[in-house]
Design a protein around this motif. Structure first.
Motif, PDB file in Angstrom:
ATOM      1  N   ASN A 297       1.859   1.311  -3.500  1.00 38.39           N
ATOM      2  CA  ASN A 297       1.754   1.141  -4.852  1.00 38.39           C
ATOM      3  C   ASN A 297       0.421   2.062  -5.079  1.00 38.39           C
ATOM      4  N   GLU A 298       0.158   3.410  -5.276  1.00 37.48           N
ATOM      5  CA  GLU A 298      -0.459   3.573  -5.414  1.00 37.48           C
ATOM      6  C   GLU A 298      -1.940   3.506  -5.941  1.00 37.48           C
ATOM      7  N   SER A 299      -2.360   2.739  -6.855  1.00 34.67           N
ATOM      8  CA  SER A 299      -2.963   2.192  -8.062  1.00 34.67           C
ATOM      9  C   SER A 299      -4.232   1.010  -6.400  1.00 34.67           C
TER      10      SER A 299
ATOM     11  N   LEU B 242      -8.672   2.322  -0.925  1.00 37.98           N
ATOM     12  CA  LEU B 242      -9.869   3.448  -0.190  1.00 37.98           C
ATOM     13  C   LEU B 242     -11.095   3.156  -0.866  1.00 37.98           C
ATOM     14  N   GLN B 243     -11.404   3.265  -2.616  1.00 40.02           N
ATOM     15  CA  GLN B 243     -12.595   3.011  -2.686  1.00 40.02           C
ATOM     16  C   GLN B 243     -13.724   1.899  -2.162  1.00 40.02           C
TER      17      GLN B 243
ATOM     18  N   GLN C  33     -13.011   0.503   0.465  1.00 39.55           N
ATOM     19  CA  GLN C  33     -13.860   1.133   2.062  1.00 39.55           C
ATOM     20  C   GLN C  33     -14.858   2.361   2.267  1.00 39.55           C
ATOM     21  N   GLN C  34     -14.832   3.161   1.064  1.00 39.09           N
ATOM     22  CA  GLN C  34     -16.005   4.178   0.879  1.00 39.09           C
ATOM     23  C   GLN C  34     -17.258   2.846   0.371  1.00 39.09           C
TER      24      GLN C  34
ATOM     25  N   ARG D 176      -3.499   1.395  -2.438  1.00 39.85           N
ATOM     26  CA  ARG D 176      -3.969   2.556  -2.187  1.00 39.85           C
ATOM     27  C   ARG D 176      -5.091   3.071  -2.429  1.00 39.85           C
ATOM     28  N   THR D 177      -5.649   3.458  -3.669  1.00 40.39           N
ATOM     29  CA  THR D 177      -7.033   3.957  -4.535  1.00 40.39           C
ATOM     30  C   THR D 177      -7.510   2.583  -4.718  1.00 40.39           C
ATOM     31  N   ALA D 178      -7.037   1.304  -4.239  1.00 38.99           N
ATOM     32  CA  ALA D 178      -8.402   0.736  -4.406  1.00 38.99           C
ATOM     33  C   ALA D 178      -8.944   0.660  -2.908  1.00 38.99           C
TER      34      ALA D 178
ATOM     35  N   LEU E   1       0.721  -1.185   0.184  1.00 38.45           N
ATOM     36  CA  LEU E   1       0.465   0.042  -0.106  1.00 38.45           C
ATOM     37  C   LEU E   1       0.883   1.444   0.181  1.00 38.45           C
TER      38      LEU E   1
END
Length: 56
Positions: free
Chosen positions: A21-23, A29-30, A32-33, A25-27, A18
């Protein structure tokens, strides 16, 4: 959300993924939301105050 494992080594490896790798992290966070209950803090507050008033 978090990554759970009985292996600390796996937890650290996933944390490093995490971090690097930004991807990933983005996945996360998505996810989680999309899966978090939006009113959970209010629900917890109501439970505590109801308990404190002796109504449970």
């Amino acid at each position: 959300m978090s990554y759970a494992s009985k292996s600390v080594k796996k937890q650290v490896a996933y944390g490093m993924l995490l971090y690097r790798n930004e991807s990933a992290r983005t996945a996360m966070l998505q996810a989680q939301q999309e899966n978090a209950f939006p009113n959970v803090a209010e629900d917890i507050y109501q439970l505590i105050t109801t308990y404190d008033r002796g109504e449970l």
